[in-house]
Design an enzyme around this catalytic site. Sequence first.
Site, PDB file in Angstrom:
ATOM      1  CE  LYS A 112      -4.204  -1.791   2.105  1.00  0.00           C
ATOM      2  NZ  LYS A 112      -5.023  -1.835   3.306  1.00  0.00           N
ATOM      3  CE  LYS A 193      -6.102  -9.135  -1.045  1.00  0.00           C
ATOM      4  NZ  LYS A 193      -5.730  -8.497   0.221  1.00  0.00           N
ATOM      5  CE  LYS A 196     -14.207  -5.487   2.016  1.00  0.00           C
ATOM      6  NZ  LYS A 196     -13.233  -5.094   3.021  1.00  0.00           N
TER       7      LYS A 196
HETATM    8  P1  TYM Z   1     -10.807  -7.054   4.922  1.00  0.00           P
HETATM    9  O1  TYM Z   1     -11.899  -6.082   5.185  1.00  0.00           O
HETATM   10  O2  TYM Z   1      -9.837  -6.725   3.834  1.00  0.00           O
HETATM   11  O3  TYM Z   1     -11.390  -8.478   4.586  1.00  0.00           O
HETATM   12  C1  TYM Z   1     -12.318  -9.141   5.426  1.00  0.00           C
HETATM   13  C2  TYM Z   1     -12.015 -10.623   5.450  1.00  0.00           C
HETATM   14  O4  TYM Z   1     -12.051 -11.161   4.112  1.00  0.00           O
HETATM   15  C3  TYM Z   1     -10.854 -11.883   3.844  1.00  0.00           C
HETATM   16  N1  TYM Z   1     -10.519 -11.738   2.403  1.00  0.00           N
HETATM   17  C4  TYM Z   1     -10.335 -12.747   1.562  1.00  0.00           C
HETATM   18  N2  TYM Z   1     -10.391 -14.078   1.724  1.00  0.00           N
HETATM   19  C5  TYM Z   1     -10.165 -14.867   0.628  1.00  0.00           C
HETATM   20  N3  TYM Z   1      -9.897 -14.362  -0.597  1.00  0.00           N
HETATM   21  C6  TYM Z   1      -9.823 -13.036  -0.817  1.00  0.00           C
HETATM   22  N4  TYM Z   1      -9.570 -12.543  -2.022  1.00  0.00           N
HETATM   23  C7  TYM Z   1     -10.050 -12.157   0.298  1.00  0.00           C
HETATM   24  N5  TYM Z   1     -10.064 -10.803   0.434  1.00  0.00           N
HETATM   25  C8  TYM Z   1     -10.344 -10.572   1.736  1.00  0.00           C
HETATM   26  C9  TYM Z   1      -9.805 -11.248   4.723  1.00  0.00           C
HETATM   27  O5  TYM Z   1      -8.725 -12.132   4.957  1.00  0.00           O
HETATM   28  C10 TYM Z   1     -10.591 -10.935   5.974  1.00  0.00           C
HETATM   29  O6  TYM Z   1     -10.646 -12.047   6.825  1.00  0.00           O
HETATM   30  N6  TYM Z   1      -7.445  -6.161   8.502  1.00  0.00           N
HETATM   31  C11 TYM Z   1      -8.682  -6.843   8.214  1.00  0.00           C
HETATM   32  C12 TYM Z   1      -9.828  -6.462   9.124  1.00  0.00           C
HETATM   33  C13 TYM Z   1      -9.567  -6.575  10.584  1.00  0.00           C
HETATM   34  C14 TYM Z   1      -9.504  -7.779  11.343  1.00  0.00           C
HETATM   35  C15 TYM Z   1      -9.326  -7.366  12.691  1.00  0.00           C
HETATM   36  C16 TYM Z   1      -9.559  -9.123  11.010  1.00  0.00           C
HETATM   37  C17 TYM Z   1      -9.449  -5.541  11.453  1.00  0.00           C
HETATM   38  N7  TYM Z   1      -9.294  -6.021  12.731  1.00  0.00           N
HETATM   39  C18 TYM Z   1      -9.209  -8.311  13.728  1.00  0.00           C
HETATM   40  C19 TYM Z   1      -9.453 -10.055  12.034  1.00  0.00           C
HETATM   41  C20 TYM Z   1      -9.257  -9.642  13.380  1.00  0.00           C
HETATM   42  C21 TYM Z   1      -9.114  -6.508   6.796  1.00  0.00           C
HETATM   43  O7  TYM Z   1      -8.747  -5.506   6.243  1.00  0.00           O
HETATM   44  O8  TYM Z   1     -10.004  -7.368   6.263  1.00  0.00           O
END
Ligand code: TYM
Length: 329
Positions: A112, A193, A196
Amino acid sequence: MKKRVLSGIQPTGSPHIGNYLGALKSWARIQYDYDSIYCIVDLHAITAYQDPLELRNKIEELAGMLLAIGIDPAHSALVVQSSVPEHAELAWMLTCVTPVGWLERMTQYKAKSEAQESIGDGLLQYPVLMAADILLYQAAIVPVGEDQTQHLELARDIAQRFNSLYGETFVMPATHLPTVGARIMGLDDPEKKMSKSTSGAAHAISLLDPPNVIRKKIMRATTDSEPGVNFENPGAGVRNLLTIFQAFNEWSDDRMKDHFTGMRYGDLKKQVADAVVNALTPIQQRYHEIRQEAGYIERVLEEGAKRVGPLARATVHTAKKAMGLFTAD
Ligand code: TYM
């Protein structure tokens, strides 16, 4: 006592099938076996500029979607991160035990920050706030997709460092990945990957895409020049389509092989599209019902914050005492 599960998702962009198969599906599935807390992490979202009105709407939309995929507020607490101030408070305490070098090594930070001229401090601190989300509730299990595994390792390192400096305070959280679907790739570019934040007409399938759009995106997905499915050495695009099918339909590896070996890509794509449409249609119906119930989402979020507040306050109190910060007792 049931073990605690915690996970989070950012209210940015539209949640897609990668989020669903990597994380949200597990959230709904395991909520009855654990004491579950699921967070809409709006404080993480603002590490990149968000239009305020849009962010406010996205939080509610995402809450509606989490309810639609089956998060049951009678069992799980659905919480907006910023409504529990202890997330930010604990994040500061953890920041003070975290070497900058650990943060600079994070691959998501590197990716990023390379794309930007000026890097906000929040982007570097991002995984510390994530560690705070987890440690605040003494979560034992964190269901996520594969892209979060490095952040979870860091959360454990931070917990360990705090515990060794100030005495046993935090439970060590374990990563929970789905067996199939931990990393769903972009349909247009199966080397990247599904994300969003990546735009592109056929990159991601949003959980709210109508059936004709889903079909169109899948029919356009990148494959390769082989005549049909070959399980020995499938190209990345074909592998991704097979994974999407398998994760939605929960078929065994053997059944997948028997069914798809030699199938032409056009037919494979039709079957993948059917699987996705079949799975998303009832979710979309529930989503629209939930959005029509005036005041329901706000009530669920208020209730969630109320439920977790005492847990958050207890951990912050313990951590403050451990560090010698000022507490009333
Ligand atoms: P975020 O919002 O990017 O994504 C939410 C969840 O979706 C999973 N994910 C995927 N899994 C499989 N294939 C993909 N292409 C894919 N894209 C996203 C992510 O692994 C995630 O589980 N940092 C985290 C949010 C967060 C969090 C936390 C997670 C904040 N605090 C505490 C766990 C525990 C995030 O940006 O997820």
